[in-house]
Design an enzyme around this catalytic site. Structure first.
Site, PDB file in Angstrom:
ATOM      1  N   GLY A  15       0.526  -1.102   0.101  1.00 57.18           N
ATOM      2  CA  GLY A  15      -0.255  -0.223  -0.158  1.00 57.18           C
ATOM      3  C   GLY A  15       1.149   1.719   0.342  1.00 57.18           C
ATOM      4  O   GLY A  15       0.098   1.875  -0.829  1.00 57.18           O
ATOM      5  N   ASN A  16       1.935   1.430   0.401  1.00 58.92           N
ATOM      6  CA  ASN A  16       2.527   2.426   0.804  1.00 58.92           C
ATOM      7  C   ASN A  16       3.184   2.598  -0.343  1.00 58.92           C
ATOM      8  O   ASN A  16       4.034   4.591  -0.576  1.00 58.92           O
ATOM      9  CB  ASN A  16       3.823   2.521   1.555  1.00 58.92           C
ATOM     10  CG  ASN A  16       5.008   0.800   1.523  1.00 58.92           C
ATOM     11  OD1 ASN A  16       4.326  -0.319   0.791  1.00 58.92           O
ATOM     12  ND2 ASN A  16       6.490   0.882   1.728  1.00 58.92           N
ATOM     13  N   LYS A 132     -10.004  -9.508   9.721  1.00 57.13           N
ATOM     14  CA  LYS A 132      -9.283  -8.094   8.758  1.00 57.13           C
ATOM     15  C   LYS A 132     -10.053  -7.351   8.230  1.00 57.13           C
ATOM     16  O   LYS A 132     -10.938  -6.759   8.136  1.00 57.13           O
ATOM     17  CB  LYS A 132      -9.165  -8.900   7.200  1.00 57.13           C
ATOM     18  CG  LYS A 132      -8.101  -7.992   6.046  1.00 57.13           C
ATOM     19  CD  LYS A 132      -7.312  -7.855   5.050  1.00 57.13           C
ATOM     20  CE  LYS A 132      -6.484  -7.559   5.113  1.00 57.13           C
ATOM     21  NZ  LYS A 132      -4.872  -7.731   5.281  1.00 57.13           N
ATOM     22  N   LYS A 216      -2.662  -9.778  -0.353  1.00 51.57           N
ATOM     23  CA  LYS A 216      -2.522 -10.087  -1.739  1.00 51.57           C
ATOM     24  C   LYS A 216      -0.629 -10.543  -1.689  1.00 51.57           C
ATOM     25  O   LYS A 216      -0.870 -10.434  -2.865  1.00 51.57           O
ATOM     26  CB  LYS A 216      -2.152  -7.910  -2.422  1.00 51.57           C
ATOM     27  CG  LYS A 216      -1.137  -7.461  -1.178  1.00 51.57           C
ATOM     28  CD  LYS A 216       0.145  -7.133  -2.115  1.00 51.57           C
ATOM     29  CE  LYS A 216       1.028  -6.684  -1.200  1.00 51.57           C
ATOM     30  NZ  LYS A 216       1.464  -7.267   0.019  1.00 51.57           N
ATOM     31  N   LYS A 278       4.128 -12.334   4.511  1.00 48.15           N
ATOM     32  CA  LYS A 278       4.654 -12.109   2.832  1.00 48.15           C
ATOM     33  C   LYS A 278       5.785 -13.246   3.201  1.00 48.15           C
ATOM     34  O   LYS A 278       6.082 -13.596   2.201  1.00 48.15           O
ATOM     35  CB  LYS A 278       5.825 -10.666   3.829  1.00 48.15           C
ATOM     36  CG  LYS A 278       4.609  -9.575   3.284  1.00 48.15           C
ATOM     37  CD  LYS A 278       5.649  -7.755   3.653  1.00 48.15           C
ATOM     38  CE  LYS A 278       4.739  -6.794   3.452  1.00 48.15           C
ATOM     39  NZ  LYS A 278       3.168  -6.124   3.162  1.00 48.15           N
TER      40      LYS A 278
END
Length: 317
Positions: A15-16, A132, A216, A278
């Protein structure tokens, strides 16, 4: 002369890399595009996946406001909000990428955004415990209204107010993978699986939207496997993965084999909402076929990472 096969890379943008507002996104995609085109110039074939946290929250909020303002408008399903976010992020990204390539005299790589559906399992345990948080903060009254009127599951969020929580099931199948594969094979730079993909459940021949958000990183990992990529690059807010993050004995990792990674995961070294998925996605990709490497690093260090100069490289022992 045998030409060296291009390295195929799936990039998962955090998102960043996209900012939080319309204006921020317009600026953010410019630097994001520079980092992506750097990889093209290193001779890589790139497929872009991205998150959509702030964007889907903003769309969801706007559509909810519309339904309050105009009683004839039903509330927009989350799956539709994800589709809207994919198209709007894709629009900004593909224009910024095209401009950056043209600035560097690269005129032969078309850019396309694929509105992507990702099938999830209706029996996924995530549906039983939505966790979430998405969208804006609400007061207790607003949360009560949303729960009653829209059937939202709402939870109090760290003393900051109430937020809607949704399930985050694992991706099972990328519906448009055939089309994505064809575009990639024809030399296009494809943006796909935005926000983890539009979550859908199969009912016979019909696909119906699910009230969920797919992680994602896991969706990008599945995309990388399906496209037989050499690398999965997960871009985040830190240059490398750390043990004891933020503590005096913090240790940055350059190299991590899947065996050690699993031990660190079991020992709870990585935070659930941020680094854990991740590392889990990276391990899954590295284990899916010999020779596959995952890389976790900062956006602006992607090129250095591929050249082995920085980032955390995750691979088989």
């Amino acid at each position: 002369m045998h030409m060296k096969q291009k390295k195929r890379i799936v990039i998962a943008l955090g998102g960043n890399a996209l900012g939080n507002t319309l204006t921020e996104q317009m600026l953010a995609v410019k630097s994001t595009s520079k980092a992506i085109v750097d990889l093209l110039q290193e001779g890589c074939e790139v497929i872009v996946a991205h998150g959509n946290g702030p964007q889907v929250g903003m769309i969801n909020h706007a559509m909810a406001a519309l339904s309050r303002e105009d009683r004839s408008q039903t509330n927009t399903p989350l799956s539709v909000c994800v589709a809207m976010s994919q198209a709007y992020i894709g629009y900004d990204l593909q224009n910024a990428l095209r401009e950056e390539m043209y600035n560097r005299d690269i005129f032969d790589i078309p850019v396309a955004t694929m509105v992507t559906q990702v099938r999830v399992d209706p029996e996924d345990p995530a549906f039983a415990c939505p966790a979430k948080p998405i969208g804006h903060f609400m007061t207790k009254e607003q949360a009560g209204f949303a729960a009653e009127k829209y059937g939202y599951v709402v939870k109090e969020d760290a003393g900051r107010g109430y937020r809607r929580v949704v399930a985050s099931p694992l991706p099972q199948e990328i519906i448009e993978i055939g089309a994505i594969h064809t575009l990639v094979e024809s030399g296009q730079l494809v943006i796909a699986c935005g926000g983890g993909g539009i979550p859908v459940i199969r009912k016979g021949n019909h696909l119906t939207g699910a009230s969920a958000v797919i992680d994602k990183d896991f969706a990008s990992e599945l995309l990388a496997e399906d496209l037989n990529a050499d690398y999965l690059i997960i871009l985040t807010a830190v240059e490398k993965v750390a043990l004891h993050f933020g503590k005096p004995n913090e240790t940055w990792l350059d190299d991590l084999d899947t065996e050690h990674a699993k031990k660190y995961i079991a020992a709870h070294h990585f935070a659930a909402g941020s680094m854990l998925p991740k590392v889990q996605a990276a391990v899954k990709f590295a284990e899916s076929k010999p020779g596959r490497t995952a890389l976790i690093t900062l956006l602006e260090k992607a090129r250095d990472g591929i050249l082995g100069k920085t980032g955390t490289h995750i691979h088989l022992p």
